[in-house]
Design an enzyme around this catalytic site. Structure first.
Site, mmCIF file in Angstrom:
data_model
loop_
_atom_site.group_PDB
_atom_site.id
_atom_site.type_symbol
_atom_site.label_atom_id
_atom_site.label_comp_id
_atom_site.label_asym_id
_atom_site.label_seq_id
_atom_site.Cartn_x
_atom_site.Cartn_y
_atom_site.Cartn_z
ATOM 1 N N PRO A 47 1.248 31.927 31.937
ATOM 2 C CG PRO A 47 0.501 33.445 30.330
ATOM 3 C CD PRO A 47 0.470 33.175 31.801
ATOM 4 C CG ASN A 48 6.332 33.201 30.293
ATOM 5 O OD1 ASN A 48 6.500 32.389 29.379
ATOM 6 N ND2 ASN A 48 6.038 34.469 30.074
ATOM 7 C CD GLU A 58 -4.441 19.358 40.147
ATOM 8 O OE1 GLU A 58 -3.688 20.166 40.725
ATOM 9 O OE2 GLU A 58 -5.671 19.479 40.142
ATOM 10 C CB THR A 91 -0.961 27.524 35.703
ATOM 11 O OG1 THR A 91 -0.808 26.325 36.445
ATOM 12 C CG2 THR A 91 -0.226 27.410 34.385
ATOM 13 C CB ILE A 119 -7.578 28.781 35.962
ATOM 14 C CG1 ILE A 119 -6.300 29.645 35.989
ATOM 15 C CG2 ILE A 119 -8.135 28.530 37.372
ATOM 16 C CD1 ILE A 119 -5.074 28.989 36.624
ATOM 17 C CB SER A 169 4.981 12.233 34.082
ATOM 18 O OG SER A 169 3.650 11.827 33.906
HETATM 19 N N1 COS Z 1 5.407 21.273 50.846
HETATM 20 C C1 COS Z 1 5.861 22.308 51.584
HETATM 21 N N2 COS Z 1 6.867 23.125 51.164
HETATM 22 C C2 COS Z 1 7.408 22.869 49.964
HETATM 23 C C3 COS Z 1 6.984 21.797 49.151
HETATM 24 C C4 COS Z 1 5.941 20.981 49.654
HETATM 25 N N3 COS Z 1 5.466 19.957 48.931
HETATM 26 N N4 COS Z 1 7.707 21.804 48.004
HETATM 27 C C5 COS Z 1 8.574 22.823 48.105
HETATM 28 N N5 COS Z 1 8.384 23.460 49.290
HETATM 29 C C6 COS Z 1 9.141 24.592 49.823
HETATM 30 C C7 COS Z 1 10.632 24.249 49.895
HETATM 31 O O1 COS Z 1 10.929 23.588 51.106
HETATM 32 C C8 COS Z 1 11.272 25.621 49.800
HETATM 33 O O2 COS Z 1 11.193 26.268 51.056
HETATM 34 P P1 COS Z 1 12.537 26.827 51.776
HETATM 35 O O3 COS Z 1 13.131 27.796 50.795
HETATM 36 O O4 COS Z 1 12.031 27.460 53.019
HETATM 37 O O5 COS Z 1 13.405 25.634 51.996
HETATM 38 C C9 COS Z 1 10.326 26.368 48.868
HETATM 39 O O6 COS Z 1 9.071 25.703 48.925
HETATM 40 C C10 COS Z 1 10.835 26.368 47.438
HETATM 41 O O7 COS Z 1 10.934 25.027 47.031
HETATM 42 P P2 COS Z 1 11.880 24.534 45.867
HETATM 43 O O8 COS Z 1 13.228 25.162 46.039
HETATM 44 O O9 COS Z 1 11.798 23.054 45.822
HETATM 45 O O10 COS Z 1 11.156 25.191 44.598
HETATM 46 P P3 COS Z 1 11.426 24.983 43.053
HETATM 47 O O11 COS Z 1 11.298 26.292 42.402
HETATM 48 O O12 COS Z 1 12.660 24.171 42.841
HETATM 49 O O13 COS Z 1 10.117 24.172 42.566
HETATM 50 C C11 COS Z 1 8.693 22.319 42.145
HETATM 51 C C12 COS Z 1 9.634 23.048 43.103
HETATM 52 C C13 COS Z 1 9.296 22.002 40.819
HETATM 53 C C14 COS Z 1 8.379 21.028 42.891
HETATM 54 C C15 COS Z 1 7.410 23.158 41.981
HETATM 55 O O14 COS Z 1 7.644 24.308 41.237
HETATM 56 C C16 COS Z 1 6.253 22.370 41.341
HETATM 57 O O15 COS Z 1 5.574 21.575 42.003
HETATM 58 N N6 COS Z 1 5.992 22.634 40.047
HETATM 59 C C17 COS Z 1 4.841 22.055 39.366
HETATM 60 C C18 COS Z 1 3.696 22.980 39.520
HETATM 61 C C19 COS Z 1 2.412 22.313 39.208
HETATM 62 O O16 COS Z 1 2.110 21.225 39.694
HETATM 63 N N7 COS Z 1 1.609 22.971 38.416
HETATM 64 C C20 COS Z 1 0.330 22.481 38.112
HETATM 65 C C21 COS Z 1 -0.550 23.650 38.136
HETATM 66 S S1 COS Z 1 -1.648 23.732 39.356
HETATM 67 S S2 COS Z 1 -3.104 22.727 38.496
#
Ligand code: COS
Length: 380
Positions: free
Chosen positions: A127-128, A364, A125, A158, A367
């Site tokens: 800020p943006n 993580e 993570t 983090i 919702s």
């Molecule tokens: N497993 C494997 N690959 C994945 C995946 C997964 N669970 N989710 C996405 N991908 C892959 C996609 O298949 C895509 O690959 P290709 O371009 O080769 O097809 C690539 O990653 C990009 O995926 P996508 O287009 O879905 O990305 P987005 O930018 O639309 O974002 C979300 C996807 C919203 C699901 C993601 O940004 C997310 O999970 N955000 C929340 C982050 C989070 O949980 N933060 C908490 C901080 S960590 S404590």
């Protein structure tokens, strides 16, 4: 279909439950008050083998998989959410290195992150770049003369980042490619150019420190690259697919803890000349709490089963996290309500559990993000 635990899993449950009761619960209120990271208790978790769950024994781990992680995290969360979060979040680093690391990296880092008692963290993570994890701006540019990555950028929120010995950091090695230029890099505490910024003051989960991490011309050997260049986003997403099951287990645990306290209180608290548990209004609360918690638990175990079976689990891990976290907020709220004025007082653990439970709807992945993930999977 067999819902019973194996003998070894029963033993883990017993050990984790005992440790939670004898060690974690005794400090839970104090950690919350003093905002102290319980590093000594983390070392004790390592000595008992909890920090090596899901890592093969040949690398210092204790074997097992997602089910064993769920069991331990769940037991810890019944008594101290901060401690359960510390274990659950720590495990992301050894699991990522075990899955994506080369042999040299596994031998170098896994024994330290398991029986060695060193803490791991997951630095994605910024800020943006929160829900939009692909918007990371931290860069790691290869200096071909020295064969080192030069890292510049700031990570925020983090968990355990200020205390971690070994972190998996996500940075752009090819910034022009956006998220396809993201890579995962292992970085150690004390590396010159890596410093700790602000330590956040939070609503709950006070025992788990949440920090800003600053990288200024921080150099790490190119050999610290985890997986291949450009694989970082997928590594992060796959790591989160696993980690979200752990968050689901935390949420179920805190709900179970709140339910246990509520049952005890409903039997003991006398109003209108009888225990309040004899009143149908309270019984309905208890029935709702128990049903929500049990169903959330089933989904968490199902997602863990799929992961351990090597099956796709993106959808189920998002579902179990979404469901268990919303359930935890409802259940801790109802538990607080059953306890009335006492529930609102700091002398009782309910208000802490309520505050702690809330984070499971946010970290993580929120919702709302989980609904995006689930809808995408369902409509594939
Ligand atoms: N497993 C494997 N690959 C994945 C995946 C997964 N669970 N989710 C996405 N991908 C892959 C996609 O298949 C895509 O690959 P290709 O371009 O080769 O097809 C690539 O990653 C990009 O995926 P996508 O287009 O879905 O990305 P987005 O930018 O639309 O974002 C979300 C996807 C919203 C699901 C993601 O940004 C997310 O999970 N955000 C929340 C982050 C989070 O949980 N933060 C908490 C901080 S960590 S404590």
């Amino acid at each position: 279909m067999d819902f019973s635990l194996t003998k070894e899993q029963e033993m883990i449950k017993k050990l984790a439950g005992q440790f939670a009761l004898e060690v974690l619960e005794t400090v839970a209120a104090e950690l919350d008050e003093s905002h102290t990271f319980p590093i000594e208790n983390f070392k004790k978790m390592a000595a008992l083998g909890f920090t090596g769950i899901g890592v093969p024994r040949e690398y210092g781990g204790t074997g097992g998989g997602a089910i064993e992680e769920v069991i331990a995290v769940n037991e810890f969360a019944k008594k101290c959410m901060s401690s359960s979060a510390i274990l659950s979040i720590h495990l992301i680093a050894p699991h990522a290195i075990n899955k994506f690391g080369n042999e040299e990296q596994k031998q170098k880092y896994l024994p330290r992150l398991t029986k060695g008692g060193e803490l791991g963290a997951f630095a994605l993570t910024e800020p943006n770049a929160g829900s939009d994890a692909g918007a990371v701006k931290t860069v790691a540019i290869l200096d071909e003369d020295t064969n080192e990555y030069v890292i510049n950028g700031t990570k925020c929120f983090i968990s355990g980042g200020s205390r971690a010995d070994i972190l998996t950091l996500f940075a752009l090695t090819q910034p022009e490619k956006g998220l396809k230029g993201m890579s995962a890099i292992i970085i150690e505490k004390g590396t010159p150019g890596f410093s700790i910024g602000k330590i956040e003051s939070k609503m709950g989960l006070a025992g788990s420190e949440t920090a800003e991490l600053i990288f200024e011309d921080c150099r790490v050997p190119a050999s610290n690259l985890l997986g291949k260049e450009g694989q970082g986003f997928k590594i992060a997403m796959q790591a989160l697919d696993g980690a979200r099951i752990g968050t689901g287990a935390q949420a179920v645990g805190v709900a179970e803890g709140a339910l246990d306290l509520s049952v005890k209180y409903a039997k003991e608290r006398v109003q209108f000349g009888k225990p309040i548990g004899t009143l149908q209004g309270i019984q309905w609360y208890i029935a709702d709490m128990a049903t929500k918690t049990e169903s959330a638990k089933m989904l968490v175990y199902y997602a863990a089963y799929l992961k351990d079976a090597g099956k796709a689990h993106t959808k189920e891990s998002a579902m179990c996290k979404l469901n268990a976290s919303e359930n935890a907020r409802h259940v801790t709220n109802m538990a607080l309500q059953i306890h009335g004025g006492y529930g609102y007082m700091k002398d009782y653990p309910l208000e802490r559990m309520y505050r702690d439970a809330k984070i499971t709807e946010i970290y993580e992945g929120t919702s709302e993000i989980h609904k995006v993930v689930i809808a995408r999977e369902v409509m594939k």
